[in-house]
Design a protein around this motif. Structure first.
Motif, short mmCIF file in Angstrom:
data_model
loop_
_atom_site.label_atom_id
_atom_site.label_comp_id
_atom_site.label_asym_id
_atom_site.label_seq_id
_atom_site.Cartn_x
_atom_site.Cartn_y
_atom_site.Cartn_z
N PHE A 84 0.82 -1.21 0.00
CA PHE A 84 0.00 0.00 0.00
C PHE A 84 0.86 1.26 0.00
N LEU A 85 1.82 1.34 0.92
CA LEU A 85 2.64 2.55 1.04
C LEU A 85 3.58 2.73 -0.14
N THR A 86 4.12 1.63 -0.64
CA THR A 86 5.02 1.70 -1.80
C THR A 86 4.25 2.12 -3.05
N THR A 87 3.04 1.59 -3.22
CA THR A 87 2.20 1.98 -4.36
C THR A 87 1.86 3.46 -4.30
N ARG A 88 1.53 3.93 -3.10
CA ARG A 88 1.21 5.36 -2.94
C ARG A 88 2.41 6.23 -3.25
N LYS A 89 3.60 5.82 -2.80
CA LYS A 89 4.80 6.61 -3.07
C LYS A 89 5.13 6.61 -4.56
N ALA A 90 4.98 5.46 -5.20
CA ALA A 90 5.27 5.37 -6.63
C ALA A 90 4.35 6.27 -7.44
N LYS A 91 3.08 6.33 -7.07
CA LYS A 91 2.13 7.19 -7.78
C LYS A 91 2.49 8.66 -7.61
N LYS A 92 2.93 9.03 -6.40
CA LYS A 92 3.33 10.41 -6.16
C LYS A 92 4.55 10.78 -7.00
N ASN A 93 5.44 9.80 -7.21
CA ASN A 93 6.66 10.05 -7.98
C ASN A 93 6.47 9.82 -9.48
N GLY A 94 5.26 9.41 -9.86
CA GLY A 94 5.00 9.14 -11.27
C GLY A 94 5.74 7.92 -11.78
N ALA A 95 6.01 6.97 -10.88
CA ALA A 95 6.76 5.76 -11.26
C ALA A 95 5.84 4.56 -11.31
N LYS A 96 6.27 3.53 -12.03
CA LYS A 96 5.50 2.29 -12.11
C LYS A 96 5.83 1.41 -10.91
N VAL A 97 4.81 0.72 -10.39
CA VAL A 97 5.02 -0.18 -9.27
C VAL A 97 5.51 -1.54 -9.76
N TRP A 98 4.93 -2.03 -10.85
CA TRP A 98 5.28 -3.35 -11.36
C TRP A 98 5.97 -3.23 -12.70
N ASP A 99 7.28 -3.28 -12.69
CA ASP A 99 8.06 -3.21 -13.93
C ASP A 99 9.25 -4.15 -13.79
N ALA A 100 10.19 -4.06 -14.72
CA ALA A 100 11.33 -4.98 -14.72
C ALA A 100 12.16 -4.87 -13.44
N SER A 101 12.33 -3.64 -12.94
CA SER A 101 13.15 -3.45 -11.75
C SER A 101 12.49 -4.02 -10.50
N SER A 102 11.17 -3.83 -10.36
CA SER A 102 10.47 -4.37 -9.20
C SER A 102 10.41 -5.90 -9.26
N LYS A 103 10.33 -6.46 -10.47
CA LYS A 103 10.35 -7.92 -10.61
C LYS A 103 11.69 -8.49 -10.18
N ARG A 104 12.79 -7.82 -10.60
CA ARG A 104 14.11 -8.27 -10.20
C ARG A 104 14.28 -8.18 -8.68
N LEU A 105 13.77 -7.09 -8.12
CA LEU A 105 13.83 -6.90 -6.67
C LEU A 105 13.11 -8.03 -5.94
N LEU A 106 11.90 -8.32 -6.37
CA LEU A 106 11.08 -9.34 -5.71
C LEU A 106 11.72 -10.73 -5.81
N ILE A 107 12.20 -11.08 -7.00
CA ILE A 107 12.82 -12.39 -7.21
C ILE A 107 14.05 -12.56 -6.33
N ASN A 108 14.91 -11.55 -6.31
CA ASN A 108 16.15 -11.65 -5.54
C ASN A 108 15.90 -11.59 -4.04
N PHE A 109 14.80 -10.99 -3.63
CA PHE A 109 14.43 -10.96 -2.21
C PHE A 109 13.85 -12.30 -1.78
N LEU A 110 13.02 -12.90 -2.64
CA LEU A 110 12.30 -14.12 -2.27
C LEU A 110 13.17 -15.38 -2.29
#
Length: 204
Positions: A84-110
């Motif tokens: 919720f908070l990350t999505t809200r911050k991304a919208k404020k910054n005009g950034a995408k929540v689900w893109d190649a960078s967030s996928k890489r982040l999630l995979i390497n974290f999990l």
């Protein structure tokens, strides 16, 4: 003058490349909330075990199931709040929540997190509880360090702290619960607050 402009252009290009390869919309407040959830969960776990009339934190039967449910709820609320908070911050910054960078982040974290989680479930199934807190801290720290390559680099320092706390906890198994509280509770609040004022608050 042209040399300065050239250096400025190079700096801007490097900055854009860094942003495109890293997911930088993580919210510091999500870390604070995760720490609060962890402290609430730890307080409930301590109360449950204390009322089981045992001298040590030995989990079995109904108490064991309640502690597992407690941990699950702490993780669930932490993840939902982070989304919720990350999505809200991304919208404020005009950034995408689900893109190649967030996928890489999630995979390497999990990868390290799920590996550690499965290993912990295996040893719990064998009724070995002594190193559970230490293992949680160590694998979580490894997950943060692994994910930091694709997000805000500073989270790796939290990862190092978690690993150190986990190793100390392994040396002092009788205090594993308190190291868990320190690592997942207090350190999340302290680090999340610092990240919030460094990366979130500075932009508004």
């Amino acid at each position: 003058m042209e040399s300065r402009d050239y250096l400025k252009d190079i700096s801007e290009i490097k900055d854009l490349m860094n942003k495109s390869s890293r997911f930088i919309s993580l919210s510091g407040l999500s870390g604070v909330m995760a720490g609060i959830y962890a402290l609430i969960g730890a307080a409930y776990a301590y109360w449950s075990v204390s009322n089981s009339h045992r001298e040590y934190l030995i989990l079995d039967g109904l108490v064991f199931k309640l502690i597992l449910l407690d941990l699950f709820l702490v993780a669930l609320f932490s993840v939902l709040t982070a989304i919720f908070l990350t999505t809200r911050k991304a919208k404020k910054n005009g950034a995408k929540v689900w893109d190649a960078s967030s996928k890489r982040l999630l995979i390497n974290f999990l990868i390290p997190l799920l590996s550690g989680g499965l290993y912990i479930l295996i040893i719990l199934g064998n009724q070995k509880y002594g190193q559970t807190g230490a293992l949680m801290l160590i694998f979580y720290g490894l997950a943060l360090i692994n994910a930091s390559k694709y997000s805000i680099g500073d989270i790796k320092y939290l990862g190092f702290i978690e690993i150190i706390l986990g190793l100390i906890s392994a040396l002092l198994p009788g205090y594993g619960f308190w190291f868990w509280v320190l690592g997942f509770g207090l350190m999340h609040i302290i680090y999340g607050t610092w990240m919030h004022f460094k990366y979130d608050k500075a932009k508004y």
